[in-house]
Design a protein around this motif. Structure first.
Motif, PDB file in Angstrom:
ATOM      1  N   SER A   5       0.847  -1.187   0.000  1.00 49.57           N
ATOM      2  CA  SER A   5       0.000   0.000   0.000  1.00 49.57           C
ATOM      3  C   SER A   5       0.885   1.241   0.000  1.00 49.57           C
ATOM      4  N   ILE A   6       0.251   2.393  -0.137  1.00 52.18           N
ATOM      5  CA  ILE A   6       0.968   3.669  -0.119  1.00 52.18           C
ATOM      6  C   ILE A   6       0.873   4.250   1.286  1.00 52.18           C
ATOM      7  N   PRO A   7       1.971   4.360   2.000  1.00 54.50           N
ATOM      8  CA  PRO A   7       1.908   4.947   3.344  1.00 54.50           C
ATOM      9  C   PRO A   7       1.803   6.465   3.278  1.00 54.50           C
ATOM     10  N   SER A   8       1.056   7.048   4.192  1.00 62.68           N
ATOM     11  CA  SER A   8       1.016   8.506   4.275  1.00 62.68           C
ATOM     12  C   SER A   8       2.310   8.997   4.914  1.00 62.68           C
ATOM     13  N   PRO A   9       2.831  10.141   4.464  1.00 64.84           N
ATOM     14  CA  PRO A   9       4.084  10.651   5.017  1.00 64.84           C
ATOM     15  C   PRO A   9       3.971  10.875   6.524  1.00 64.84           C
ATOM     16  N   PRO A  10       5.006  10.539   7.274  1.00 61.53           N
ATOM     17  CA  PRO A  10       4.960  10.735   8.728  1.00 61.53           C
ATOM     18  C   PRO A  10       5.032  12.200   9.137  1.00 61.53           C
ATOM     19  N   ILE A  11       5.543  13.050   8.255  1.00 61.79           N
ATOM     20  CA  ILE A  11       5.655  14.473   8.574  1.00 61.79           C
ATOM     21  C   ILE A  11       5.110  15.283   7.400  1.00 61.79           C
ATOM     22  N   SER A  12       4.660  16.491   7.684  1.00 64.26           N
ATOM     23  CA  SER A  12       4.167  17.383   6.630  1.00 64.26           C
ATOM     24  C   SER A  12       4.962  18.680   6.562  1.00 64.26           C
ATOM     25  N   SER A  13       5.984  18.806   7.425  1.00 62.30           N
ATOM     26  CA  SER A  13       6.793  20.023   7.454  1.00 62.30           C
ATOM     27  C   SER A  13       8.123  19.736   8.108  1.00 62.30           C
ATOM     28  N   HIS A  22       6.502  23.972   5.109  1.00 61.64           N
ATOM     29  CA  HIS A  22       5.479  22.969   4.859  1.00 61.64           C
ATOM     30  C   HIS A  22       5.646  22.401   3.458  1.00 61.64           C
ATOM     31  N   PHE A  23       5.598  21.083   3.341  1.00 64.03           N
ATOM     32  CA  PHE A  23       5.748  20.431   2.038  1.00 64.03           C
ATOM     33  C   PHE A  23       4.635  20.852   1.085  1.00 64.03           C
ATOM     34  N   TYR A  24       3.456  21.103   1.625  1.00 68.45           N
ATOM     35  CA  TYR A  24       2.333  21.542   0.796  1.00 68.45           C
ATOM     36  C   TYR A  24       2.681  22.838   0.072  1.00 68.45           C
ATOM     37  N   GLY A 143       1.093  17.910  -2.905  1.00 63.84           N
ATOM     38  CA  GLY A 143       1.070  18.542  -1.583  1.00 63.84           C
ATOM     39  C   GLY A 143      -0.056  18.002  -0.723  1.00 63.84           C
ATOM     40  N   ASN A 144      -1.192  17.635  -1.343  1.00 63.81           N
ATOM     41  CA  ASN A 144      -2.288  17.026  -0.585  1.00 63.81           C
ATOM     42  C   ASN A 144      -1.869  15.707   0.048  1.00 63.81           C
ATOM     43  N   TYR A 145      -0.962  15.004  -0.598  1.00 64.07           N
ATOM     44  CA  TYR A 145      -0.451  13.738  -0.060  1.00 64.07           C
ATOM     45  C   TYR A 145       0.237  13.968   1.279  1.00 64.07           C
ATOM     46  N   PHE A 146       1.025  15.025   1.382  1.00 70.28           N
ATOM     47  CA  PHE A 146       1.728  15.319   2.627  1.00 70.28           C
ATOM     48  C   PHE A 146       0.767  15.766   3.724  1.00 70.28           C
ATOM     49  N   ASN A 147      -0.375  16.311   3.324  1.00 68.34           N
ATOM     50  CA  ASN A 147      -1.366  16.757   4.305  1.00 68.34           C
ATOM     51  C   ASN A 147      -2.381  15.662   4.659  1.00 68.34           C
ATOM     52  N   HIS A 148      -2.176  14.445   4.110  1.00 67.51           N
ATOM     53  CA  HIS A 148      -3.079  13.322   4.399  1.00 67.51           C
ATOM     54  C   HIS A 148      -4.522  13.668   4.021  1.00 67.51           C
ATOM     55  N   GLU A 149      -4.712  14.153   2.806  1.00 70.92           N
ATOM     56  CA  GLU A 149      -6.041  14.546   2.359  1.00 70.92           C
ATOM     57  C   GLU A 149      -6.236  14.163   0.902  1.00 70.92           C
ATOM     58  N   LEU A 150      -7.456  14.348   0.427  1.00 77.98           N
ATOM     59  CA  LEU A 150      -7.846  14.029  -0.941  1.00 77.98           C
ATOM     60  C   LEU A 150      -7.727  12.530  -1.224  1.00 77.98           C
TER      61      LEU A 150
END
Length: 307
Positions: A5-13, A22-24, A143-150
């Motif tokens: 699976s695709i893991p969500s990034p552990p950090i966003s900034s 911020h990565f976003y 950038g939405n990927y780093f924010n755990h959205e969409l």
């Protein structure tokens, strides 16, 4: 246990001294740079001076950010307006929350103003921008990927996205470890494919002024409507059972169809260069106009080698 699976990034900034990056925001900036570079390259084929697109971007980007944030806040009032809320957070763009529909509308206004000041034909700029804008939006989706959205509904596919059960958009009743469709990835692929498709169509067909922009509206609007329909994020505005963003995307696609029909009927040829008559810089090279007042051969010539 979650497999393949695709893991969500552990950090966003991350922090550089007292500054939080911020990565976003970085993804949006990278997208803007790519869009400016490609648009300048395309517009230069119409005689635009070096740095022209940067001058326009200095108007369009701030307008677009303001419009994108305004649209997001207005359509998510419960996130920002409640007892004890910090109203300054309505300005915290780096925390996420830029709606592309507000960005397109306000950014277009900023670009129109800048084009008028520079003497650039707005249609020439808009057509040159279309593929680069799709690429910029693709990077924004990253950038939405780093924010755990969409993300969309549950899936057992190998590319399912891991989302923590504490996420505000995590559907109630589902067990922790449930995988979801990575809509951010689907839209990235859709946007990148659209950028290359538009460039291919330009090379193969004799398009007229405004038709490239119309293709962008149709491609992006139709795809975005579908992805928004699948999206799980809660929304506070619906009409006839449709989310506000689905309606906005459909309206964008419809506007593209109307614009394309109008421009096909008018068949406005591409001008000799990107500047309005009398506004050409002295150093700009210009192709002499055709003797009959038309530039019938110009579109085909400009299409050859268009990036």
């Amino acid at each position: 246990m979650v497999h393949a699976s695709i893991p969500s990034p552990p950090i966003s900034s991350f922090n550089i001294g007292p500054l939080t990056i911020h990565f976003y925001a970085l993804c949006i900036l990278v997208g803007i740079v790519i869009a400016v570079w490609l648009t300048q390259r395309r517009l230069a084929q119409h005689g635009a001076e070096k740095g022209t697109v940067i001058d326009i971007a200095l108007w369009a980007v701030p307008f677009g950010i303001i419009g994108g944030r305004f649209y997001h806040v207005v359509t998510h009032p419960n996130d920002y307006f409640f007892p004890g809320a910090d109203l300054w957070k309505t300005l915290f763009v780096w925390e996420g929350g830029l709606a592309i529909f507000g960005g397109i509308l306000f950014g277009g206004i900023g670009a129109f103003i800048a084009c008028h000041r520079k003497g650039i034909r707005f249609w020439a700029f808009a057509d040159a921008l279309a593929p680069g804008l799709l690429l910029a939006q693709a990077f924004g989706r990253f950038g939405n990927y780093f924010n755990h959205e969409l993300y969309g509904g549950p899936t057992t596919l190998p590319w399912g996205l891991q989302i923590e059960s504490t996420n505000a958009a995590f559907p109630p009743g589902l067990p922790a470890g449930t995988l979801f469709h990575p809509l951010f990835l689907y839209e990235m692929i859709w946007n990148i494919a659209g950028a290359f498709l538009i460039i291919y169509i330009e090379r193969r067909l004799r398009l007229h002024s405004g038709e490239t922009l119309a293709l962008y509206f149709i491609w992006y609007g139709s795809g975005r409507a579908f992805f928004e329909w699948l999206r799980l994020d809660p929304t506070e505005f619906t009409f006839l059972g449709l989310k506000a963003n689905v309606i906005a995307a459909l309206l964008l696609a419809i506007a593209g169809v109307i614009l394309l029909a109008i421009q096909l009927r008018r068949k406005l040829p591409y001008p000799d260069n990107a500047y309005r008559p009398g506004r050409e810089p002295k150093t700009a090279s210009r192709t002499p106009p055709a003797t009959d007042g038309q530039t019938e051969s110009t579109p085909e010539r400009l299409r050859e080698g268009t990036p």
